[in-house]
Design an enzyme around this catalytic site. Structure first.
Site, PDB file in Angstrom:
ATOM      1  N   GLU A   1       3.428  -5.302  -5.898  1.00 50.52           N
ATOM      2  CA  GLU A   1       4.707  -4.802  -6.261  1.00 50.52           C
ATOM      3  C   GLU A   1       5.970  -6.304  -6.784  1.00 50.52           C
ATOM      4  O   GLU A   1       7.004  -5.924  -7.270  1.00 50.52           O
ATOM      5  CB  GLU A   1       5.543  -4.825  -4.258  1.00 50.52           C
ATOM      6  CG  GLU A   1       4.593  -3.681  -4.196  1.00 50.52           C
ATOM      7  CD  GLU A   1       3.761  -4.331  -3.109  1.00 50.52           C
ATOM      8  OE1 GLU A   1       3.216  -3.534  -2.127  1.00 50.52           O
ATOM      9  OE2 GLU A   1       3.262  -5.090  -3.521  1.00 50.52           O
TER      10      GLU A   1
ATOM     11  N   CYS B   1       7.837  -8.433  -0.340  1.00 48.15           N
ATOM     12  CA  CYS B   1       8.374  -7.566  -1.551  1.00 48.15           C
ATOM     13  C   CYS B   1       9.267  -6.246  -1.005  1.00 48.15           C
ATOM     14  O   CYS B   1      10.112  -6.391  -1.884  1.00 48.15           O
ATOM     15  CB  CYS B   1       6.573  -6.828  -1.395  1.00 48.15           C
ATOM     16  SG  CYS B   1       5.934  -8.082  -2.754  1.00 48.15           S
TER      17      CYS B   1
ATOM     18  N   CYS C   1       5.017  -4.996   2.702  1.00 48.26           N
ATOM     19  CA  CYS C   1       5.095  -6.294   3.421  1.00 48.26           C
ATOM     20  C   CYS C   1       6.675  -7.009   3.427  1.00 48.26           C
ATOM     21  O   CYS C   1       7.209  -5.633   2.577  1.00 48.26           O
ATOM     22  CB  CYS C   1       4.698  -7.361   3.041  1.00 48.26           C
ATOM     23  SG  CYS C   1       5.408  -8.400   1.460  1.00 48.26           S
TER      24      CYS C   1
ATOM     25  N   HIS D   1       1.498 -10.516  -4.814  1.00 47.20           N
ATOM     26  CA  HIS D   1       1.478  -9.669  -4.357  1.00 47.20           C
ATOM     27  C   HIS D   1       1.847  -8.023  -5.825  1.00 47.20           C
ATOM     28  O   HIS D   1       2.630  -8.183  -6.693  1.00 47.20           O
ATOM     29  CB  HIS D   1       1.798  -8.518  -3.573  1.00 47.20           C
ATOM     30  CG  HIS D   1       1.555  -9.134  -2.281  1.00 47.20           C
ATOM     31  ND1 HIS D   1       2.304  -8.795  -0.643  1.00 47.20           N
ATOM     32  CD2 HIS D   1       0.900 -10.427  -2.180  1.00 47.20           C
ATOM     33  CE1 HIS D   1       2.136  -9.980  -0.385  1.00 47.20           C
ATOM     34  NE2 HIS D   1       1.093 -10.598  -0.775  1.00 47.20           N
TER      35      HIS D   1
END
Length: 173
Positions: free
Chosen positions: A87, A116, A113, A85
């Site tokens: 992040e 993260c 999410c 991801h």
């Protein structure tokens, strides 16, 4: 000079516009997400979603889920997906180069999410600013909201720059 300051974006708008620019590097065949970690108004790291460093990109067959999207309905096959991801990539880029992220804010083009969120809390990120909303399934929403409530500077939506309101290029959410 007054005319210039009228058009000057505030810090949240500025950082979010950079996150949108970072998102352009994403190679995922699904979502394109960009993230910026900033401390004291200065960028300390950026990240976009895609396959791990030095592995084939999604469009080169690097991720089985992305390469075979017709076999995985939306919301399924994440255990097969190898993409990192945006992040996470911002946090990991900072770690790779020895940059402290404690006390920073994270700007993401999409609301982070669960995973993260946990990683940012563990790293000492103070808050999140996001462009597009994401929410878990209804039965998990209360726990998601509770987890995100631990950011001292909160989690809040920031408008994306005009014309940049889609995490999938060419498709509106």
């Amino acid at each position: 000079m007054a005319e210039t300051s009228k058009n000057r974006p505030d810090i949240d708008e500025y950082m979010m516009s950079i996150a949108v620019g970072v998102r352009a590097r994403a190679n995922c065949l699904g979502s394109h997400i960009g993230a910026v970690l900033a401390r004291d108004g200065h960028i300390v790291a950026t990240g976009y979603n895609g396959t791990p460093h030095k592995t084939p990109n999604c469009d080169e067959g690097g991720c089985g889920r992305c390469s075979n999207r017709d076999e995985y309905p939306s919301g399924t096959g994440y255990d097969l997906c190898i993409c990192v991801h945006a992040e996470q990539n911002a946090l990991l880029s900072a770690a790779r180069f020895g940059i402290t992220v404690e006390g920073s804010l994270l700007y993401s083009t999409w609301r982070p999410c669960f995973g993260c969120t946990k990683e940012m809390l563990q790293a000492g990120v103070l808050g999140v600013r996001y462009g597009e909303d994401w929410e878990p399934k209804a039965d998990l929403k209360a726990e998601y909201d509770r987890l995100q409530s631990f950011f001292p500077e909160g989690v809040s939506k920031v408008d994306l720059p005009e014309g940049a309101d889609s995490h999938i290029p060419g498709i509106q959410p």
